[in-house]
Design a protein around this motif. Sequence first.
Motif, short mmCIF file in Angstrom:
data_model
loop_
_atom_site.label_atom_id
_atom_site.label_comp_id
_atom_site.label_asym_id
_atom_site.label_seq_id
_atom_site.Cartn_x
_atom_site.Cartn_y
_atom_site.Cartn_z
N ALA A 70 -5.02 -1.37 -4.65
CA ALA A 70 -4.60 -1.70 -3.28
C ALA A 70 -3.95 -0.52 -2.58
N GLY A 71 -3.93 0.66 -3.23
CA GLY A 71 -3.42 1.86 -2.57
C GLY A 71 -1.99 2.21 -2.89
N PHE A 72 -1.32 1.48 -3.79
CA PHE A 72 0.09 1.74 -4.09
C PHE A 72 0.24 2.25 -5.53
N LYS A 75 7.94 1.70 -0.05
CA LYS A 75 9.33 1.93 0.32
C LYS A 75 10.27 1.20 -0.63
N LYS A 76 9.88 -0.02 -0.99
CA LYS A 76 10.70 -0.82 -1.89
C LYS A 76 9.78 -1.42 -2.95
N PRO A 77 9.75 -0.88 -4.17
CA PRO A 77 8.88 -1.43 -5.20
C PRO A 77 9.38 -2.79 -5.69
N ILE A 78 8.51 -3.50 -6.37
CA ILE A 78 8.87 -4.76 -7.02
C ILE A 78 9.50 -4.39 -8.36
N ARG A 95 -3.51 -4.97 0.15
CA ARG A 95 -3.90 -3.75 0.85
C ARG A 95 -3.61 -3.90 2.35
N LEU A 96 -2.93 -2.91 2.89
CA LEU A 96 -2.64 -2.93 4.32
C LEU A 96 -3.91 -2.66 5.13
N ILE A 97 -3.99 -3.31 6.28
CA ILE A 97 -5.06 -3.07 7.23
C ILE A 97 -4.37 -2.57 8.49
N PRO A 98 -4.06 -1.26 8.55
CA PRO A 98 -3.18 -0.73 9.61
C PRO A 98 -3.69 -0.97 11.02
N LEU A 148 5.15 -5.08 0.65
CA LEU A 148 4.93 -3.72 0.19
C LEU A 148 4.51 -2.87 1.39
N GLU A 149 5.32 -1.85 1.67
CA GLU A 149 5.04 -0.96 2.80
C GLU A 149 5.03 0.47 2.29
#
Length: 833
Positions: A343-345, A310-313, A520-523, A293-294
């Motif tokens: 998670a921010g999405f 960008k691309k959902p499940i 959750r991304l940790i950029p 997930l991006e």
Amino acid sequence: MTPFYKGLCLFAVLALGHTSCTQPPTTAGQVPQSQTEGGRAKANGTPKPYSQVISREAVSDSGLFVVHKVADKYYYEIPDSLLQRDFLWISRIANLPSGLGGGYVNAGTATNEQVVVWERFENKLLLKTKSYNAYAADSLPIYLSVQANNYQPTLYAFDIAAFSRDSAGYVIEVSKFFQSDIKAISGLDARMRRDYKVSKLDPDRSFVRSIRSFPLNIEVKQEFTYEAAEPPSNSETGTISLVMNQSMVLLPKVPMKPRLNDYRVGYFTVRQIDYGSEALKSDEKTYIRRWRLEPKDLEAYKRGELVEPKKPIVYYLDPATPAKLRPYIKAGVEQWQKVFETAGFKNAILAKDPPTPEEDPDFSPEDVRYSVIRYVASTTRNAMGPSVSDPRSGEIIESDIVWYHNHLRSYRNRYLLETGAANPSARSLATPDEEIGEMMLEVISHEVGHALGLPHNMKASHAYATDSLRSGAFTQQWGIAASIMDYARYNYVAQEGDKGVRFVRQMGPYDHYSINWGYRLIPEARTPQEEVPVLSRWIEERAGDPRYQFGSGAGGYDPASQTEGIGDDALKASTYGLTNLKKVAPQLMAWTAAQTNEYDDLEELYGELMGVWSRYIGHVLTNVGGVHENRLRPQQEGYIYTPVEAKLQRQSLEWLLSNVFSSPDWLNQAQIVRNIHHASHLENMRSLQVRHLNNLLSFDRLARLMENEVKGVDYTALGMVKQLQQGIWSEVSKGQKIDIYRRNLQKAYLDRMDYLLNDAEAQQAAARSVRGYSTAVTVSQSDIKSIVRGELSRLESQLRSARGRYSDELSRYHIDDSLVRIRAILERERLKG
């Protein structure tokens, strides 16, 4: 190649330092195309012209590879660009005979997953397995050693039948491969072959059903028939036939950045041994399995805004799904949307109806680009959430959730049995559609959780105080367990008169926590190692809160991590559950057979009621010799393993003596037992009681109780056996008549003591811990034999003293028989010594 063309190539090399002449790429040892006169064979076994292999009659299917069918043969046309690329090969059983694998194998069961690569060697293409268990970056010197010491096997060597028309690929014939008994892709493992006495694959009854090529995968269906002396069904045929589905999926050229696993949070994982580590040993790295997930807008994501991926499940419903169930299945998938917002999405996971042929004529559930919730017409009562993941990074590539048609029947039955005492709408075989739909919704959510990378969290059901499950306000807000990933299906604690209580499970706080931790991304972190401090902080901020604890339930020793349990006090919860069952049992006739005028449902439900009772027993029994597991890191305070306090262990055994090993008159419902079988009640009761008696008197439980002595817990193996023996034989000290249930149980007790003292094979097995699922003990050098011998001698003395007090003839015969049995047990042990 003509001399003129050769000359042009030589000129290009001399003048320009390179050549653009198009030829099939040459690897070490291969025969150059120049030796085959443009691909024409000079001798047998070398490639032929393309048109001689792929004729005009060929039926071709373009995709990852072009698949050709010429008469009864299949060919792959493999581009040179896909050599040395990683493919994931998944072997699944598509159709199988009844009883295969003892009932634990179903259609859709994966029998093997492996990474494969295609390599060229001379005039052959090799299909080789490739393992990522051993790894080192190819820039490091040790990479050469890893490759040399982990050489992978070749599954098959294919002759190159022809080169592609553009000379940029290879044509191979694959029919023979898919009609052969290749163990690595077979549906029959070594145990099945041994048990069913499989002699060979019958080539005349084995064939390729179909091969389909999609943009990222190729799907093959094979029918195999084996000669078997003892097949699991249809024994008169002497054969086993099954259909296998082979999926070959192209893995991404650049793997997703993996996330390192932490055992304090539950995720399915992939493992690698990294020989490039700077540690003084090879470093095992474990990565979690998750979807890629991006965020579409990374900067907005960094600011804490909800961002679409960008691309959902996306999950598509099987076209075979009944229309009335579709809304519940969709809701079960999309219930995870709120969780992913943690998670921010936003809109991270979607459920869609299958496209019509007009909307997408190429749609197929077998296309790896589509994840599908398959609705299977089968009597199996189950659902599954398997997924396919990249072993290099843990990236989940595709998932097909399987729902078996009869699964809702199990939920209907359990709903009636476990909640019927307190829940009027459960007191019927005709459960309201909206309640059945709610159950299905939650089951789908559970299976989607597996497909997202989450395993069972059996500790989530221990997060809430048992009495809080009787509160309408609490259960409506928090549910009956802290996670949908527990096996906490129904609220069996709620009692008649409790108002507004939720009876069916729902999502909980742990689900939000675990998805945030994994997705959750940790950029700011560039590598998996740089993520670790943040990931650890997220865990330790929740340390001590039971809602955010994880326990797999493996080993069966942790009372807080049990399947099917609810509440933080198993003793209290099982008492509530048993109270409800005692109210339900007398009503089963009215709720079933009286309505249908048939006994089938009554017999089924009565058998399942015994199973429910057995589970409640098991929850309490685990306290005895139980050990709480609290997953910690060294910098955290406390112990990982803490024995259950002595008082609770004693109370639990007393509960078992009163509620399990006493005479269970409440189950002897005349309208039931006299209408479902001519004579089975007594044997059913004996079997259930003996199962739990043997569980108490097991080597691994006794080993844990012996450990209590060195850990300062005032409840030891000797103390447990004394308490158990006194309770099992309580009539003897009181001179009371011994009824038939108790006579059977007391004989079983002596059999089990004989097993502990004299079964050499079992004692040898007890010394081996099986992957952490049992506690090893060397019986001959432990206290087990001393305790068994001493307590049997004590019992022998008590029985001799009590014999004369019995006027009841059958009780006296039973005591005489028991004395003979004890003497024989002790004598067998003496003679062995």
